[in-house]
Design an enzyme around this catalytic site. Structure first.
Site, PDB file in Angstrom:
ATOM      1  N   VAL A  75     -12.497  -5.911  -0.869  1.00 60.66           N
ATOM      2  CA  VAL A  75     -12.105  -4.528  -0.624  1.00 60.66           C
ATOM      3  C   VAL A  75     -11.398  -4.480   0.728  1.00 60.66           C
ATOM      4  O   VAL A  75     -11.895  -5.045   1.706  1.00 60.66           O
ATOM      5  CB  VAL A  75     -13.339  -3.594  -0.602  1.00 60.66           C
ATOM      6  CG1 VAL A  75     -12.932  -2.154  -0.307  1.00 60.66           C
ATOM      7  CG2 VAL A  75     -14.080  -3.673  -1.938  1.00 60.66           C
TER       8      VAL A  75
ATOM      9  N   THR B 238       0.885  -1.155   0.000  1.00 66.02           N
ATOM     10  CA  THR B 238       0.000   0.000   0.000  1.00 66.02           C
ATOM     11  C   THR B 238       0.923   1.205   0.000  1.00 66.02           C
ATOM     12  O   THR B 238       2.050   1.108   0.467  1.00 66.02           O
ATOM     13  CB  THR B 238      -0.852   0.032   1.290  1.00 66.02           C
ATOM     14  OG1 THR B 238      -1.568  -1.186   1.391  1.00 66.02           O
ATOM     15  CG2 THR B 238      -1.834   1.174   1.278  1.00 66.02           C
TER      16      THR B 238
END
Lengths: 348, 348
Positions: B242, B213
């Protein structure tokens, strides 16, 4: 439909105050209470716009959903199972914007969101944008219990639902005459005043500007909390919009240390306010009781221009169901004896 | 990859402690500091598994991303614009799991999530599951600034991106040789030990089990905070999963009253912990300083079995960048003079 809390209060008069200020119900000391609170959406729910027949239909269905969840608790079932039982009744009813009878998006399709959270484990399951799963709350529960994930979206979530053996229906199953009329009206308004309806402030130009969502919070005999929420979102919604209902911490949150919360309202404000977790955090870090925590969080949301409401239950059986709209479909039943079904803001 | 905080600490030795305990940097009293902190993912980032060349490439790119954001702040730009500038550099680099070079899902496709939040307005934009938007952080910003919504998902979000004039690319743009090898390896592991890899605990069997990320938190000269996060999710992910990155309150949160937070790690734990808002709430309702709030929230996440890290900056310019993994790609620059680029847990 943007206004400050002050404007909102002026708009709706004392009714919202009585709604916001519904006192916390507390069980007798020593008892181990259990029970649940449900909602079926908040908005412009007022007597003069409702026939006696419609009013009776809502009261009956709210009572039925509440009692379905309460029966689970009464026989020693889990808060999670009680939440599912109550939400499922509302998903299966065309009266509410969830499951059968959900609102239609700009393509005329029903897109459904749901979430559930178990306050004991902090386990959670959420689903966004499914079109063929009959009961989204069951899918949220399956995600929580049978996947390593918290949130699944779109066609992938539907593949998971199929593999999990959940009931799959064509999208037309969800569609009702009433919602088709609402979509047609929303489209007309958009054509007449482009940029006004939804585009300006995200408010769906539905017949009663009601925020359609259903939800339940429960406390079981073992002292465990759970919360669940299910919705069809906004009439004429575009671009795959996801609201607060499936967002853990926003529309749905449960934590045995504090409370369980399910929200309904203008979802964008509830997401930015992280409303469910905010109430829990005011209790955990600020040592506030549930009713005050919920009232403060909702007041802050109102000050920012957000409208809606929520139901919450604490680990001690205290409940809160504040809203800053004229009405909110709501009902509760607690083992200590409290029981009610309410629609309007002026009902005590 | 499930273990308690104690086990995690034993696994990684003192390095995690030094990582978690990096002291808050505080500006001199009286000065109005500005600056930013970025991360490029947390995980098994250790010296012995990295060539000198790779290490240098990460240090250079982290410095470049940080300096791109800092330049915006230096010339009086907003925290939001600084976050976008820094995140964009990392999205455009194949070194990080975001934008170009994102990991592949089980269909061999890159599915991207991102979010941004403006601490001044509490405005937020989030996007989940887009496959053709070159810079998802730009889409998140466009959603925040140019739509009435907070979160858009899937093809609907891509339609919005097109209408907003954002750069659209074929999905093959994002795909790199390295990520294709990682997916192949993940698939092999899954065949050899079905139910182990991702199915058991959600951990992607990537080459270094790194949580990919990127993110940035910034404080501008006007005292406004912002946070942004962007990711390709998990290698071999299924079912439209998600993670926490696009969830406002979980992986991304900013509030001028407290702090801005961007997280990286095992997303499901960050979602259930509502990590970004939890840190903010410990400051707002519990009166904790940023570093202690962040440390406590991460410790709780670790106790639940979650691994990862985060970067945070307070309204006073204090920063925190704790993690409970062996390493986390991170860098910062503050107007008071602090500046660093770090990869490993044992770097001070």
């Amino acid at each position: 439909m943007k206004f400050t809390l002050t404007q909102a209060l002026a708009l709706i008069g004392a009714s919202a105050l009585s709604g916001s200020a519904e006192p916390a119900k507390r069980p007798a000391p020593g008892a181990r209470p259990y029970g649940l609170v449900i909602h079926g959406g908040a908005g412009v729910i007022v007597r003069k716009e409702m026939t006696a027949q419609t009013e009776a239909a809502y009261r009956d269905k709210l009572a039925q959903a509440r009692d379905a969840g309460y029966a689970v608790l009464e026989r020693g079932g889990s808060a999670t199972d009680a939440v599912v039982a109550a939400v499922r009744v509302m998903e299966d009813s065309p009266l509410f914007n969830a499951g059968y009878g959900a609102v239609l998006d700009s393509d005329g399709v029903c897109e459904l969101d749901a979430a559930i959270m178990d306050g004991r484990t902090l386990g959670a399951g959420a689903v966004a944008g499914v079109q063929t799963v009959k009961n989204p709350i069951l899918l949220a529960k399956a995600i929580m219990e049978r996947s390593p994930h918290v949130m699944l979206a779109g066609p992938g979530a539907e593949r998971f639902a199929k593999e999990a053996g959940l009931e799959i229906v064509p999208n037309s199953y969800f569609r009702t005459e009433r919602r088709m009329r609402e979509l047609e009206r929303a489209r007309q308004q958009e054509r007449q005043a482009p940029g006004v309806g939804q585009a300006a402030d995200g408010t769906p130009p539905g017949e009663d500007r009601k925020w359609g969502t259903v939800g339940c919070v429960a406390l079981d005999r073992d002292g465990n909390l759970a919360a669940g929420t299910s919705t069809g979102g906004m009439t004429n919604k575009k671009f795959g919009r996801v609201g607060d209902s499936p967002i853990i911490g926003a529309g749905t949150y449960a934590n045995n240390a504090t409370c369980a919360v399910s929200c309904t309202g203008h979802g964008e404000f509830f997401m930015r306010g992280v409303v469910g977790h905010d109430i829990s955090a005011r209790m955990e870090y600020g040592a506030l009781p549930l009713a005050e925590a919920a009232a403060r969080t909702l007041a802050k949301l109102g000050d920012a221009g957000g409208t809606g409401g929520l139901v919450a239950i604490g680990r001690d059986g205290a409940v809160a169901m504040p809203f800053n709209t004229p009405g909110m479909y709501r009902a509760l039943r607690i083992s200590t004896g409290e029981s009610l079904v309410r629609l309007f803001g002026d009902e005590r």
